[in-house]
Design an enzyme around this catalytic site. Structure first.
Site, PDB file in Angstrom:
ATOM      1  N   GLN A  98       0.850  -1.194   0.000  1.00 23.54           N
ATOM      2  CA  GLN A  98       0.000   0.000   0.000  1.00 23.54           C
ATOM      3  C   GLN A  98       0.884   1.242   0.000  1.00 23.54           C
ATOM      4  OE1 GLN A  98      -2.237   1.688   3.364  1.00 23.54           O
ATOM      5  NE2 GLN A  98      -4.093   1.277   2.196  1.00 23.54           N
ATOM      6  N   TYR A 184      -5.704  11.175   4.111  1.00 24.38           N
ATOM      7  CA  TYR A 184      -4.312  11.398   3.717  1.00 24.38           C
ATOM      8  C   TYR A 184      -4.248  12.236   2.427  1.00 24.38           C
ATOM      9  CZ  TYR A 184      -3.440   8.136   7.467  1.00 24.38           C
ATOM     10  OH  TYR A 184      -3.410   7.547   8.710  1.00 24.38           O
ATOM     11  N   ARG A 231      -7.391   2.345  -2.748  1.00 23.07           N
ATOM     12  CA  ARG A 231      -8.272   2.381  -1.571  1.00 23.07           C
ATOM     13  C   ARG A 231      -8.917   3.753  -1.472  1.00 23.07           C
ATOM     14  NH1 ARG A 231      -7.896   1.432   5.006  1.00 23.07           N
ATOM     15  NH2 ARG A 231      -8.844  -0.583   4.591  1.00 23.07           N
ATOM     16  N   GLY A 322      -9.735  -6.167   8.952  1.00 22.83           N
ATOM     17  CA  GLY A 322      -8.626  -5.457   9.557  1.00 22.83           C
ATOM     18  C   GLY A 322      -8.198  -6.039  10.884  1.00 22.83           C
ATOM     19  N   ARG A 323      -8.701  -5.466  11.976  1.00 20.16           N
ATOM     20  CA  ARG A 323      -8.246  -5.889  13.300  1.00 20.16           C
ATOM     21  C   ARG A 323      -8.545  -7.363  13.580  1.00 20.16           C
ATOM     22  NH1 ARG A 323      -9.273  -0.706  17.343  1.00 20.16           N
ATOM     23  NH2 ARG A 323      -8.056   0.781  16.111  1.00 20.16           N
TER      24      ARG A 323
END
Length: 371
Positions: A98, A184, A231, A322-323
């Protein structure tokens, strides 16, 4: 309809299943942003994912402001990634890098005191973790104000993405994902509460998606559309970034990515009852699905049932976890066999070392039985 455990082809990448590992910053690199050997163990353990999307990885020092996060702009970093990608491939997995530019979320401490860059002169809310000064244990400081990128600096940003994509392939990655989400740099250009420009990169939706389009096209021209993903986060406010009319913005972004031909689009969009609270807007991915014809993956607090339901409804082709994947290295098997999940140890997410990183047991190691 396919199951979570059916294979899928995304461009040149063959994924053995549709349970993907989403990018998760872990802070296990060196202070100089060089990957470390323990990262090979971590990613190897999770190689049963249909696709691993690495933790966000800086394309340049200008774009990286997270302590102990990895980069991919130097030869030392490229060489350090090689045993990591080799470990994943030896375990039968697929892994993409990424590519990350944090924009205004880079503290000036990482830039020798120089201000970070963004679409406009804005400041992110809150504080950021930086490296402690020699005479202080303090590692959190308020964000500093960004300066607007000059138009003549944009070609340099594109060149950084090109170099990072080339480096990713040299390091053995199967492809890359452009991080254009979560507040971002690219997201700072996309959304109108952070982009106040009056040139060709600001104002209209077509102008605000220009940087996304140019970055994506440059990466596609460099390594091929069949190895490129993106993404996006068609959500509400994230890290101070938001948009007054997000549906047409993200529809236009998805249509642009479809035109360019990127192989996959993975999206972080909060769902009701999720870990980031209740969403403040209706989901946008359905309209994006209509204009983007590549492989679409959704990501946000899914479990086995809700993930399969999204595939059954045709909302997505894959689901990124994810987590849940952070704490369960053998997540596809646990989902398939309905095995209990390891609890997440949030206090160890970013502290460095093996604890809370490579010491989560597999189902076999824990001798688990179906619930």
């Amino acid at each position: 309809m396919p199951s979570l455990f059916d294979p899928i082809q995304l461009g040149a990448i063959h994924a053995a299943n549709r349970v993907w590992m989403s990018p998760l910053t872990r802070g296990r690199s060196t202070r100089g942003h060089v990957p470390t050997p323990i990262m090979a163990d971590y990613y190897r353990q999770r190689a049963s994912a249909g696709l691993i999307i690495t933790e966000a990885t800086g394309i340049s020092q200008q774009g990286l402001g997270w302590a102990y996060a990895p980069g991919i702009w130097s030869e030392e970093q490229v060489e350090a990634w090689k045993p990591i990608t080799a470990a994943v491939h030896e375990a039968g997995g697929r892994i993409v890098s990424q590519l990350w530019h944090m924009g205004r979320l880079v503290h000036s401490d990482f830039l020798g005191g120089e201000p970070p860059v963004s679409s406009s002169a804005t400041t992110a809310p809150g504080e950021v973790r930086t490296y402690p000064a020699e005479d202080s244990g303090e590692i959190k400081r308020p964000y500093t104000q960004a300066r607007p990128l000059r138009t003549d600096e944009i070609p340099g940003i594109l060149a950084d993405y090109e170099r990072a994509a080339q480096n990713a392939i040299r390091a053995g990655f199967d492809g890359v994902q452009i991080h254009a989400a979560n507040g971002y740099l690219i997201d700072q250009f996309l959304r109108d509460n952070a982009n106040f420009r009056e040139d060709e990169y600001g104002g209209s939706i077509e102008n605000r998606i220009r940087l996304l389009r140019e970055v994506s096209q440059r990466v596609v021209d460099t390594i091929g559309a069949d190895r490129t993903g993106v993404r996006l986060s068609p959500n509400g406010e994230v890290q101070g970034v938001n948009d007054s009319n997000p549906a047409p913005l993200f529809e236009a972004a998805a249509a642009a990515l479809d035109e360019i031909g990127v192989a996959f689009l993975e999206m972080r969009e909060p769902r009701p009852g999720g870990s980031r609270g209740e969403p403040d807007q209706p989901p946008i991915h359905p309209v994006m699905r209509k204009v983007y014809r590549g492989v679409l993956a959704l990501n946000s607090d899914y479990d086995a049932e809700s993930a399969q339901a999204a595939l059954d409804a045709g909302e997505a082709d894959a689901i990124a976890f994810g987590r849940t994947f952070l704490a369960n290295p053998d997540l596809p098997r646990r989902l398939r066999d309905r095995l209990p999940l390891n609890p997440q140890r949030e206090e160890l997410f970013y502290v460095g070392g093996a604890e809370g990183y490579t010491d989560y047991p597999t189902a076999d190691e824990a001798a688990l039985q179906p619930a």
